[in-house]
Write an enzyme that holds these catalytic residues in place. Structure first.
Site, PDB file in Angstrom:
ATOM      1  N   ASP A 212       0.916  -1.207   0.236  1.00  0.00           N
ATOM      2  CA  ASP A 212       0.028   0.055   0.014  1.00  0.00           C
ATOM      3  C   ASP A 212       1.067   1.048  -0.082  1.00  0.00           C
ATOM      4  O   ASP A 212       2.130   1.272   0.314  1.00  0.00           O
ATOM      5  CB  ASP A 212      -0.741   0.045   1.256  1.00  0.00           C
ATOM      6  CG  ASP A 212      -0.165  -0.134   2.496  1.00  0.00           C
ATOM      7  OD1 ASP A 212       0.158  -1.277   2.967  1.00  0.00           O
ATOM      8  OD2 ASP A 212       0.250   0.893   2.945  1.00  0.00           O
ATOM      9  N   ASP A 214       0.431   3.750   2.304  1.00  0.00           N
ATOM     10  CA  ASP A 214       0.283   4.229   3.562  1.00  0.00           C
ATOM     11  C   ASP A 214      -0.858   5.355   3.468  1.00  0.00           C
ATOM     12  O   ASP A 214      -1.772   4.917   2.684  1.00  0.00           O
ATOM     13  CB  ASP A 214       1.445   4.804   4.321  1.00  0.00           C
ATOM     14  CG  ASP A 214       1.338   4.889   5.626  1.00  0.00           C
ATOM     15  OD1 ASP A 214       0.960   3.834   6.108  1.00  0.00           O
ATOM     16  OD2 ASP A 214       1.907   5.769   6.214  1.00  0.00           O
TER      17      ASP A 214
HETATM   18  N1  LIG Z   1       1.097   1.262   5.596  1.00  0.00           N
HETATM   19  C1  LIG Z   1       1.473   0.332   6.649  1.00  0.00           C
HETATM   20  N2  LIG Z   1       1.969   0.801   7.825  1.00  0.00           N
HETATM   21  C2  LIG Z   1       2.416  -0.121   8.644  1.00  0.00           C
HETATM   22  N3  LIG Z   1       2.691  -1.191   8.574  1.00  0.00           N
HETATM   23  C3  LIG Z   1       2.100  -1.701   7.443  1.00  0.00           C
HETATM   24  N4  LIG Z   1       2.443  -3.140   6.762  1.00  0.00           N
HETATM   25  C4  LIG Z   1       1.533  -3.177   5.536  1.00  0.00           C
HETATM   26  N5  LIG Z   1       1.301  -1.728   5.380  1.00  0.00           N
HETATM   27  C5  LIG Z   1       1.755  -0.856   6.301  1.00  0.00           C
END
Ligand SMILES: Nc1ncnc2[nH]cnc12
Ligand SMILES: CSC[C@H]1O[C@H](OP(=O)(O)O)[C@H](O)[C@@H]1O
Length: 294
Positions: A212, A214
């Site tokens: 992703d 974030d």
């Molecule tokens: N955006 C994110 N922040 C923290 N841990 C994660 N694991 C997968 N995506 C994450």
């Protein structure tokens, strides 16, 4: 001689990776640690004749949150069964436009922002300070990069993994702060795992699978577990291919690593021999027996 050769590979699986498909002669076995309970039983098997030990970091069924993982027991247990090299596999958020979901980043640095975890095997009764300047093993990192060739994996060598406490994802302000620090990816688990692997004189490398953007990215204003799992599922075949390739590659290496991982404690102990606590030394037998016995 620091370790018998060839290396014995331990894989720590993160979110979405609770078993290794294609492993032969599989047995799950409870392994006791002097530091409490590991996340699960250890899974022993072979890949094309090469022994592998697997441990799901959150336990099968993903029972443990990042703050609840007993990282010390996990590393101690892996060392006790003879593992010399740890390949960590993790889901991460991307903090950079050029690392989109689906990218595998072989990170080489960490910033540890965790605050609710026990981070050392050492302390009262036997104090040690190891170097974390280069937290990732070059030999293991090389093997991972070679293993990805031909697998059609968008891969990047190097990058900084920001380790947050969680379990909540970051605020936008935090995400922007970590971007301003030049971090590449964000996750919740590689620390203190990497620190403890170094204290235990184990080679460590981490494959961070981007799931992703974030919450900083204009097109993706929040991250959800469903999104993370969907991307992990879509990339499961590639992760399997990577593990399948890396294990025999590493198995071909003879002898200990030449990058210092397996001698990390040579100049780290500071407690005078006569001031060391025998009970603490006993607990440290697997982790530090090599230097405590001499
Ligand atoms: N955006 C994110 N922040 C923290 N841990 C994660 N694991 C997968 N995506 C994450
Ligand atoms: C399921 S999203 C958040 C979760 O995923 C990552 O775990 P791991 O590093 O074990 O793959 C992240 O660090 C969080 O624990």
């Amino acid at each position: 001689m620091a370790h018998p050769s060839p290396p014995v590979i331990g894989i720590i699986g993160g979110s979405g990776l609770y078993q290794i498909d294609g492993l032969q002669d599989v047995t799950w076995r409870k392994v006791s640690s002097a530091f409490g309970e590991p996340s699960d039983e250890l899974c022993f098997g072979t890949l094309q004749g090469t022994p592998v030990v697997f441990l799901p970091r959150h336990g099968r069924g993903h029972k443990l949150s990042p703050s609840e993982i007993n990282f010390r027991a996990n590393i101690d247990a892996l060392k006790r069964v003879g593992v010399t090299d740890i390949l960590s596999v993790s889901a991460v958020g991307s903090l950079r436009e050029d690392l989109p979901p689906g990218t595998f980043v072989v990170v080489d640095q960490f910033i540890d922002r965790t605050f609710a975890r026990t981070k050392s095997f050492f302390g009262t009764g036997c104090v040690a300070h190891v170097s974390m300047a280069k937290p990732v093993c070059t030999r293991l990192g090389d093997a991972v990069m070679s293993a990805m060739q031909g697998l059609d994996i968008p891969a990047k060598r190097g990058g900084t993994y920001l380790v947050m406490e969680g379990p909540q994802f970051s605020t936008l302000a935090e995400s922007e702060l970590y971007r301003s620090w030049g971090c590449s990816v964000i996750g919740m688990t590689n620390m203190p795992e990497a620190k403890l692997a170094r204290e235990a004189e184990l080679c460590y490398a981490s494959v961070a699978m981007v799931t992703d953007f974030d919450c900083w990215h204009p097109g993706h204003d929040a991250v959800t577990v469903d999104q993370v799992i969907a991307v992990l599922t879509a990339n499961a075949g590639k992760a399997r291919g990577l593990v399948k390739n890396v294990v025999p590659l590493l198995g071909k290496h003879a002898g200990p690593c030449r990058h210092g991982c397996q001698t990390a404690l040579d100049h780290a102990l500071i407690t005078a021999p006569e001031a060391r606590d025998p009970a603490v030394l006993q607990r440290l037998e697997a982790v530090a027996g090599r230097v405590l016995k001499r």
